[in-house]
Design a protein around this motif. Structure first.
Motif, mmCIF file in Angstrom:
data_model
loop_
_atom_site.group_PDB
_atom_site.id
_atom_site.type_symbol
_atom_site.label_atom_id
_atom_site.label_comp_id
_atom_site.label_asym_id
_atom_site.label_seq_id
_atom_site.Cartn_x
_atom_site.Cartn_y
_atom_site.Cartn_z
ATOM 1 N N ASP A 1 0.828 -1.200 0.000
ATOM 2 C CA ASP A 1 0.000 0.000 0.000
ATOM 3 C C ASP A 1 0.868 1.258 0.000
ATOM 4 O O ASP A 1 2.102 1.186 0.042
ATOM 5 C CB ASP A 1 -1.019 -0.004 1.145
ATOM 6 C CG ASP A 1 -0.416 0.190 2.520
ATOM 7 O OD1 ASP A 1 0.734 0.652 2.644
ATOM 8 O OD2 ASP A 1 -1.125 -0.112 3.500
ATOM 9 N N SER A 2 0.204 2.399 -0.048
ATOM 10 C CA SER A 2 0.916 3.671 -0.170
ATOM 11 C C SER A 2 1.716 4.038 1.077
ATOM 12 O O SER A 2 2.500 4.977 1.052
ATOM 13 C CB SER A 2 -0.058 4.800 -0.525
ATOM 14 O OG SER A 2 -1.102 4.859 0.408
ATOM 15 N N PHE B 1 -0.305 -5.506 2.047
ATOM 16 C CA PHE B 1 -1.758 -5.537 1.922
ATOM 17 C C PHE B 1 -2.154 -6.963 1.572
ATOM 18 O O PHE B 1 -1.583 -7.577 0.666
ATOM 19 C CB PHE B 1 -2.220 -4.584 0.813
ATOM 20 C CG PHE B 1 -3.694 -4.702 0.522
ATOM 21 C CD1 PHE B 1 -4.607 -3.927 1.200
ATOM 22 C CD2 PHE B 1 -4.151 -5.611 -0.419
ATOM 23 C CE1 PHE B 1 -5.971 -4.040 0.944
ATOM 24 C CE2 PHE B 1 -5.511 -5.736 -0.687
ATOM 25 C CZ PHE B 1 -6.413 -4.948 -0.007
ATOM 26 N N ILE C 1 -10.485 0.680 -2.791
ATOM 27 C CA ILE C 1 -9.078 0.377 -3.044
ATOM 28 C C ILE C 1 -8.749 0.806 -4.470
ATOM 29 O O ILE C 1 -9.375 0.343 -5.425
ATOM 30 C CB ILE C 1 -8.801 -1.135 -2.875
ATOM 31 C CG1 ILE C 1 -9.192 -1.597 -1.470
ATOM 32 C CG2 ILE C 1 -7.343 -1.451 -3.204
ATOM 33 C CD1 ILE C 1 -9.296 -3.093 -1.307
ATOM 34 N N LYS D 1 5.183 3.100 -4.758
ATOM 35 C CA LYS D 1 4.723 3.487 -3.424
ATOM 36 C C LYS D 1 4.950 4.980 -3.196
ATOM 37 O O LYS D 1 4.084 5.680 -2.682
ATOM 38 C CB LYS D 1 5.452 2.661 -2.368
ATOM 39 C CG LYS D 1 5.215 3.094 -0.951
ATOM 40 C CD LYS D 1 6.080 2.349 0.021
ATOM 41 C CE LYS D 1 7.491 2.841 -0.122
ATOM 42 N NZ LYS D 1 8.382 2.502 0.969
ATOM 43 N N HIS E 1 2.390 7.008 -5.011
ATOM 44 C CA HIS E 1 1.104 6.926 -4.299
ATOM 45 C C HIS E 1 1.093 7.803 -3.053
ATOM 46 O O HIS E 1 0.092 8.450 -2.754
ATOM 47 C CB HIS E 1 0.787 5.485 -3.903
ATOM 48 C CG HIS E 1 0.278 4.629 -5.012
ATOM 49 N ND1 HIS E 1 -0.306 5.109 -6.158
ATOM 50 C CD2 HIS E 1 0.267 3.279 -5.132
ATOM 51 C CE1 HIS E 1 -0.666 4.101 -6.928
ATOM 52 N NE2 HIS E 1 -0.330 2.974 -6.333
ATOM 53 N N ILE F 1 -7.215 3.228 0.414
ATOM 54 C CA ILE F 1 -6.010 2.466 0.102
ATOM 55 C C ILE F 1 -5.621 2.639 -1.359
ATOM 56 O O ILE F 1 -6.470 2.520 -2.256
ATOM 57 C CB ILE F 1 -6.256 0.969 0.392
ATOM 58 C CG1 ILE F 1 -6.572 0.764 1.874
ATOM 59 C CG2 ILE F 1 -5.080 0.112 -0.047
ATOM 60 C CD1 ILE F 1 -7.217 -0.562 2.180
ATOM 61 N N LEU G 1 -2.829 0.878 -3.955
ATOM 62 C CA LEU G 1 -1.885 -0.226 -4.070
ATOM 63 C C LEU G 1 -0.995 -0.057 -5.288
ATOM 64 O O LEU G 1 -1.469 0.321 -6.368
ATOM 65 C CB LEU G 1 -2.623 -1.559 -4.185
ATOM 66 C CG LEU G 1 -3.455 -1.993 -2.993
ATOM 67 C CD1 LEU G 1 -4.154 -3.310 -3.293
ATOM 68 C CD2 LEU G 1 -2.585 -2.126 -1.753
#
Length: 149
Positions: free
Chosen positions: A16-17, A22, A67, A74, A77, A89, A91
């Protein structure tokens, strides 16, 4: 092979960011809105993300989790989520494993990752697949189908 309405959402993991692992299994028993988009901080992708942000409390009130998935890093994000205050979220799918598991096609003669939204009920069954280059309408369609559960 592309998912169809009535199929089960495939199990997947990712980053995830926030750099956290996740695992979709953590969201078993919740309706899910999983949307795929081409690129962070582009006009239509930003419009799409901000539309989900603006209605996020409505999704939460229906018990759903949102999501967003793209091939961005990452770090990208993190910057995107911070800039637009995205509460859901994001991804990273740089290897396109999640995109392939769902069967999301590319747009524009295969040159750009496609934009598609999947809504699954609390049992993980796909109730809506929406594929459009328009950004905001994805949120509207997802919210509409969730309200019908």
């Amino acid at each position: 092979m592309a998912l169809k309405v009535g199929d089960r959402i495939p199990d997947f993991t990712g980053t995830d960011s926030n750099g956290n692992h996740f695992d979709l299994k953590k969201y078993t028993g919740k309706p899910l809105v999983i949307y795929f988009y081409p690129k962070d901080d582009t006009r239509v992708c930003t419009e799409q993300a901000c539309s989900f942000r603006d209605q996020y409390e409505d999704f939460k009130a229906l018990g759903a989790e949102v999501i967003g998935v793209s091939g961005d890093s990452k770090e990208s994000h993190i910057a995107f989520a911070d800039k637009y205050k995205l509460p859901f979220i994001l991804l990273s799918d740089g290897d396109k494993k999640i995109r392939k598991a769902f069967g999301v096609p590319n747009d524009y003669f295969g040159l750009i990752p496609g934009r598609a939204t999947y809504v699954a009920d609390k049992h993980g069954i796909v109730k809506l697949i929406f594929d459009s280059t328009s950004g905001r309408i994805h949120m509207e369609k997802a919210l509409e189908i969730l309200k019908a559960f």
